[in-house]
Motif scaffolding. Sequence first.
Motif, mmCIF file in Angstrom:
data_model
loop_
_atom_site.group_PDB
_atom_site.id
_atom_site.type_symbol
_atom_site.label_atom_id
_atom_site.label_comp_id
_atom_site.label_asym_id
_atom_site.label_seq_id
_atom_site.Cartn_x
_atom_site.Cartn_y
_atom_site.Cartn_z
ATOM 1 N N LYS A 128 34.947 29.481 -41.557
ATOM 2 C CA LYS A 128 35.216 29.995 -42.894
ATOM 3 C C LYS A 128 36.361 31.004 -42.909
ATOM 4 O O LYS A 128 36.886 31.339 -43.960
ATOM 5 N N VAL A 129 36.719 31.503 -41.718
ATOM 6 C CA VAL A 129 37.835 32.437 -41.591
ATOM 7 C C VAL A 129 38.695 31.985 -40.417
ATOM 8 O O VAL A 129 38.189 31.780 -39.317
ATOM 9 N N ALA A 130 39.975 31.813 -40.663
ATOM 10 C CA ALA A 130 40.936 31.506 -39.607
ATOM 11 C C ALA A 130 41.926 32.670 -39.537
ATOM 12 O O ALA A 130 41.660 33.745 -40.059
ATOM 13 N N GLY A 131 43.056 32.445 -38.901
ATOM 14 C CA GLY A 131 44.000 33.550 -38.850
ATOM 15 C C GLY A 131 45.097 33.356 -37.836
ATOM 16 O O GLY A 131 45.403 32.237 -37.411
ATOM 17 N N VAL A 132 45.691 34.484 -37.428
ATOM 18 C CA VAL A 132 46.844 34.485 -36.542
ATOM 19 C C VAL A 132 46.690 35.639 -35.554
ATOM 20 O O VAL A 132 46.131 36.692 -35.893
ATOM 21 N N THR A 133 47.201 35.433 -34.353
ATOM 22 C CA THR A 133 47.128 36.428 -33.291
ATOM 23 C C THR A 133 48.500 36.597 -32.654
ATOM 24 O O THR A 133 49.173 35.617 -32.345
ATOM 25 N N VAL A 134 48.894 37.847 -32.456
ATOM 26 C CA VAL A 134 50.054 38.157 -31.619
ATOM 27 C C VAL A 134 49.513 38.726 -30.312
ATOM 28 O O VAL A 134 48.710 39.665 -30.332
ATOM 29 N N THR B 283 43.562 37.867 -40.690
ATOM 30 C CA THR B 283 42.640 36.796 -41.073
ATOM 31 C C THR B 283 43.133 36.060 -42.315
ATOM 32 O O THR B 283 43.859 36.616 -43.147
ATOM 33 N N VAL B 284 42.706 34.803 -42.408
ATOM 34 C CA VAL B 284 43.012 33.942 -43.546
ATOM 35 C C VAL B 284 41.737 33.196 -43.903
ATOM 36 O O VAL B 284 41.136 32.549 -43.028
ATOM 37 N N PRO B 285 41.260 33.256 -45.154
ATOM 38 C CA PRO B 285 40.057 32.507 -45.514
ATOM 39 C C PRO B 285 40.326 31.006 -45.491
ATOM 40 O O PRO B 285 41.423 30.552 -45.815
ATOM 41 N N VAL B 286 39.320 30.255 -45.103
ATOM 42 C CA VAL B 286 39.403 28.796 -45.152
ATOM 43 C C VAL B 286 38.689 28.352 -46.425
ATOM 44 O O VAL B 286 37.482 28.564 -46.577
ATOM 45 N N LEU B 287 39.438 27.763 -47.337
ATOM 46 C CA LEU B 287 38.899 27.378 -48.633
ATOM 47 C C LEU B 287 38.256 25.999 -48.575
ATOM 48 O O LEU B 287 38.601 25.165 -47.728
ATOM 49 N N ASP B 288 37.333 25.765 -49.497
ATOM 50 C CA ASP B 288 36.616 24.493 -49.493
ATOM 51 C C ASP B 288 37.541 23.298 -49.689
ATOM 52 O O ASP B 288 37.272 22.205 -49.177
ATOM 53 N N ASP B 289 38.622 23.492 -50.456
ATOM 54 C CA ASP B 289 39.536 22.373 -50.705
ATOM 55 C C ASP B 289 40.748 22.383 -49.786
ATOM 56 O O ASP B 289 41.726 21.669 -50.021
ATOM 57 N N ASP B 290 40.688 23.179 -48.731
ATOM 58 C CA ASP B 290 41.796 23.213 -47.774
ATOM 59 C C ASP B 290 41.938 21.890 -47.041
ATOM 60 O O ASP B 290 40.967 21.151 -46.834
ATOM 61 N N ASP C 256 46.960 21.108 -43.439
ATOM 62 C CA ASP C 256 48.317 21.521 -43.816
ATOM 63 C C ASP C 256 48.313 22.744 -44.735
ATOM 64 O O ASP C 256 49.142 23.646 -44.567
ATOM 65 N N THR C 257 47.417 22.788 -45.723
ATOM 66 C CA THR C 257 47.399 23.950 -46.621
ATOM 67 C C THR C 257 46.937 25.194 -45.873
ATOM 68 O O THR C 257 47.444 26.300 -46.109
ATOM 69 N N LEU C 258 45.987 25.013 -44.964
ATOM 70 C CA LEU C 258 45.546 26.146 -44.161
ATOM 71 C C LEU C 258 46.687 26.635 -43.275
ATOM 72 O O LEU C 258 46.932 27.849 -43.176
#
Length: 215
Positions: free
Chosen positions: A145-151, A168-175, A178-180
């Motif tokens: 439900k939560v994705a994201g990026v790491t340095v 962090t980036v939320p993962v939406l139900d309609d993702d 590619d949109t994520l």
Amino acid sequence: MPIERNFPSPAPEPLPVLGVLISGRGSNLRAIIAAIADGRLQARIGVVIANRADAAGLAHAETAGVPALVVDHKAFATRADFEEALVARLVEARAEVVCLAGFMRILSPVFLERFGGPVLNVHPSLLPSFVGVDAQRQAWEHGVKVAGVTVHLVTPELDAGPIVAQATVPVLDDDTPDTLAARILVEEHRIYPEAVGLVAAGGWRIEGRRFVRGR
């Protein structure tokens, strides 16, 4: 009558020098260039090196007036020879910090030992989850439900170095994958220059696996 004396202003501190390695479109290179241009990142790029002559990111360097060159990995008999050539070009440019910006080659201990300075990478997941390629699809397929990026600092182990920054980036139900990935990329462009500036400024240390900012 007081005697007037003019004292020269102290020389400005030299900016840390970055070496940026790319393989493709160079969107994170462009984010670093933009952060330097608007004063968010106190550093300068000494050289951009691509391992592919057709890397689109070379155009970003040219537009910004940044020195750029190609060191084609296919031109070398071994990975060690290729990495020795990379290090030689970085040393020539006086690079103090290396930033991987979509560089699609795994660096060996030869490079890390020969260069000696910090090497940074930006990875499109919340490490230690979803290492390797296509991390955004991995996260989407796993159903997080939560994705994201790491340095993170680069070590010989893939995507396993000390973490400098995350977002962090939320993962939406309609993702879709590619949109994520597109929303994660926005956060990459935001936090990568911040993390580069933090590392380039020095004063940090590693405690175990933890990256600790200077006090």
